[in-house]
Write a protein that holds these residues in place. Sequence first.
Motif, short mmCIF file in Angstrom:
data_model
loop_
_atom_site.label_atom_id
_atom_site.label_comp_id
_atom_site.label_asym_id
_atom_site.label_seq_id
_atom_site.Cartn_x
_atom_site.Cartn_y
_atom_site.Cartn_z
N GLN A 108 0.83 -1.20 0.00
CA GLN A 108 0.00 0.00 0.00
C GLN A 108 0.87 1.26 0.00
O GLN A 108 0.60 2.22 -0.72
CB GLN A 108 -0.93 -0.01 1.21
CG GLN A 108 -1.94 1.12 1.18
CD GLN A 108 -2.91 1.05 2.34
OE1 GLN A 108 -2.74 0.29 3.27
NE2 GLN A 108 -3.95 1.87 2.27
N GLU A 109 1.93 1.25 0.80
CA GLU A 109 2.85 2.40 0.81
C GLU A 109 3.55 2.53 -0.54
O GLU A 109 3.74 3.63 -1.05
CB GLU A 109 3.88 2.26 1.94
CG GLU A 109 4.81 3.45 2.05
CD GLU A 109 5.88 3.29 3.13
OE1 GLU A 109 6.70 4.22 3.24
OE2 GLU A 109 5.89 2.27 3.84
N THR B 168 2.37 1.63 -3.47
CA THR B 168 1.38 2.16 -4.42
C THR B 168 1.16 3.64 -4.18
O THR B 168 1.06 4.43 -5.14
CB THR B 168 0.05 1.40 -4.29
OG1 THR B 168 0.28 0.01 -4.50
CG2 THR B 168 -0.97 1.90 -5.29
N SER B 169 1.10 4.02 -2.93
CA SER B 169 0.90 5.43 -2.59
C SER B 169 2.08 6.28 -3.08
O SER B 169 1.89 7.37 -3.63
CB SER B 169 0.72 5.57 -1.08
OG SER B 169 0.61 6.91 -0.72
N THR C 249 -3.77 9.05 -10.80
CA THR C 249 -3.24 9.38 -9.47
C THR C 249 -4.35 9.36 -8.42
O THR C 249 -4.18 8.80 -7.34
CB THR C 249 -2.57 10.78 -9.49
OG1 THR C 249 -1.55 10.77 -10.49
CG2 THR C 249 -1.97 11.12 -8.14
N LYS D 171 -4.67 6.70 -5.27
CA LYS D 171 -4.68 7.18 -3.88
C LYS D 171 -5.85 6.61 -3.08
O LYS D 171 -5.80 6.54 -1.88
CB LYS D 171 -4.72 8.70 -3.84
CG LYS D 171 -3.42 9.35 -4.22
CD LYS D 171 -3.49 10.85 -4.15
CE LYS D 171 -2.15 11.48 -4.54
NZ LYS D 171 -2.21 12.94 -4.47
#
Length: 187
Positions: free
Chosen positions: A66-67, A69-70, A182, A186
């Motif tokens: 997740q981090e 991807t963020s 984007t 998010k």
Amino acid sequence: MFSFQDQFSAASKAHFDAQVELINTLTSKAFEGIEKVIELNMSATKASLEEYATSSKQLAGAKDPQEFTSLAAAQAQPNAEKAVAYSRHLAGILSSTQSEFAKAAETQIAETSRKVSTLIDEISKNAPAGSENAIAVLKSVVGNANAGYEQLTKSTKQAVEAIESNMNTAAKQFTQATEKTTRTAKK
């Protein structure tokens, strides 16, 4: 008074000299444009490599998917903006170079037309009787050549404007797609 052959010879030499000057000017303008494109590409490559190294370190330091991807999503928008800025800068260089080409050619064509018209006027003054039709044909040819050049100039300007418009539209669409991606990443 000069003979017809002397006038024609002098005009031919002047025309040849003008063509050489035009070729030199256009070559110089082309090299200036190429230098600007190379400089832009070198700057963009250097900046891209530096940013790639930084972003790679950030992505490698991600603790979970997740981090990761963020972080990737956060980097997408600035990268898209840089790509758009690059394409606009490149379009500006190409447009400027084309404009310089057109300006140099217009100046040369105008000067050559003036000289040819002057030569035709001089020849017509000294032309033997019965050559009026030949002089009229020569004037017509010069007039048609000038009209053709003017049409070519208009078409070239329209093509450049269309290319610039298409590049701006593509850049806008690219930016919008990146922003959408984007935002989706998010979420």
